[in-house]
Enzyme design. Structure first.
Site, mmCIF file in Angstrom:
data_model
loop_
_atom_site.group_PDB
_atom_site.id
_atom_site.type_symbol
_atom_site.label_atom_id
_atom_site.label_comp_id
_atom_site.label_asym_id
_atom_site.label_seq_id
_atom_site.Cartn_x
_atom_site.Cartn_y
_atom_site.Cartn_z
ATOM 1 N N LYS A 243 -3.962 -2.069 5.204
ATOM 2 C CA LYS A 243 -4.768 -0.867 4.977
ATOM 3 C C LYS A 243 -6.233 -1.152 5.289
ATOM 4 C CE LYS A 243 -1.521 1.047 1.690
ATOM 5 N NZ LYS A 243 -1.040 1.165 0.308
ATOM 6 N N ASP B 88 -3.962 9.213 -2.026
ATOM 7 C CA ASP B 88 -2.513 8.978 -2.119
ATOM 8 C C ASP B 88 -1.762 10.254 -2.506
ATOM 9 O OD1 ASP B 88 -1.429 6.571 -1.385
ATOM 10 O OD2 ASP B 88 -1.807 5.571 -3.306
ATOM 11 N N GLN C 173 -3.099 0.263 -5.562
ATOM 12 C CA GLN C 173 -1.811 -0.199 -5.044
ATOM 13 C C GLN C 173 -0.811 -0.337 -6.204
ATOM 14 O OE1 GLN C 173 -1.147 -0.790 -1.648
ATOM 15 N NE2 GLN C 173 0.967 -0.938 -2.377
#
Ligand code: NAD
Length: 303
Positions: free
Chosen positions: A54, A121, A98
């Site tokens: 990422k 997200d 995460q």
């Protein structure tokens, strides 16, 4: 007849290229780069690999990456304090924590602490509600990538029968919402569904997000259907070698489907590309800058 293979790597590279072009224009207009903060707690090997990819993609897109690696014994209070700082930081347009988080931290408490307008997200309940209500928000990256791949096969999905196998909050449920918004007739199947093969056989569009290697067989597929395989399952053979396989039995499904994603090289690469897209969109919204429509609707149709 064998199915057309949907090249997720090529679609993802094209999307990342379009995002990079749009980011360059954003920088020229606003004088700053979009910023994406990624938070990793602990040493989980797979999560570490994802975070590294990422960060690399963030740099390649011309955005600023803010990486926060915290020790595995970080308290929930310390993580929430970091989220508060990132929420308040004007240089940060997107925040991603995460998952999974260590056991002492309540993931729901962390997700709901993120400013919904920086929740790239799309996991915050406000964004779940916005998606269900048809409002602008953030859509989780994996189902958004699946939708983009589907639109590369057929520009209109209106009226098609779609079956989503799997009802997780990060893939199955938002995927079903997106397909409903495209005017598909959507069935959400899961571990308690009766006659799963019969349900899947009705579908013009099949999205498998299950986590069971090769669950969906070729003889479950309606001839000509489009099959999107979200599954990423590592199979270890008796000789110790391993490979990644999806939730669809590719060898049999490719004989029947009209189009199908491979694993690897299908949905997987789209997830990070969509994260870059969401971070760019967030920066535009926060600056009141126009979002370049070609990011999502390329004139060349995709890859
Ligand atoms: P999950 O475990 O949260 O959910 C799995 C779902 O499948 C559940 O709703 C369950 O009811 C259903 N299910 C389980 N067994 C079933 C069966 N035998 N028949 C029908 N339904 C069944 O998983 P998830 O997070 O949604 O992930 C699903 C798969 O997608 C995994 O392989 C995961 O690694 C992969 N994944 C890939 C990406 C990507 O970027 N490509 C992102 C997220 C998840």
């Amino acid at each position: 007849m064998t199915a057309r293979i949907i090249d997720g790597k090529a679609h993802a590279a094209a999307l990342r290229g379009r995002v990079a072009t749009a980011v360059a224009a954003f920088r020229a207009v606003t004088g700053r780069a979009p910023g994406l903060a990624v938070v990793l707690v602990g040493e989980d090997a797979a999560s570490s690999v994802y975070v590294r990819s990422k960060n690399r993609a963030t740099g390649e897109a011309g955005m600023r990456g803010f990486e926060h690696r915290l020790p595995a014994d970080t308290s929930e209070a310390d993580l929430l304090a970091l989220i508060d700082r990132l929420n308040a930081d004007p240089a940060v347009d997107g925040i991603l924590v995460q998952l999974p988080l260590p056991a002492q931290i309540d993931a729901d408490a962390v997700i709901t602490r993120i400013d919904p307008d920086k929740d790239v997200d799309g996991f915050h309940p406000v964004n779940v509600g916005r998606l269900a209500s048809g409002l602008a928000g953030f859509v989780p990256c994996t189902p958004l990538g699946c939708l983009m791949l589907l639109k590369g096969v057929a520009l209109s999905l209106s009226g098609l029968d779609a079956v989503v196998v799997g009802r997780s909050a990060i893939v199955g449920k938002p995927m079903a919402q997106l397909l409903l918004a495209e005017s598909c007739t959507v069935t959400i199947a899961h571990s308690r569904t009766r006659d799963l093969p019969g349900r899947v056989r009705q579908a013009d569009v099949v999205v498998a997000a299950v986590g069971v290697p090769g669950l969906v067989k070729g003889d479950w597929i309606k001839p000509g259907a489009t099959v999107i395989d979200v599954g990423i399952n590592r199979i270890v053979r008796a000789d110790g070698s391993s490979s990644l396989v999806g939730d669809v039995d590719f060898a049999s499904a490719v004989q029947v489907a009209g189009a199908i994603t491979p694993v690897p090289g299908g949905v997987g690469p789209m997830t990070i590309a969509c994260l870059m897209r969401n971070a760019y969109v967030s920066a535009c919204r926060r600056e009141g800058a126009a979002i370049d429509p070609r990011v999502d609707a390329p004139e060349d149709g995709g890859a």
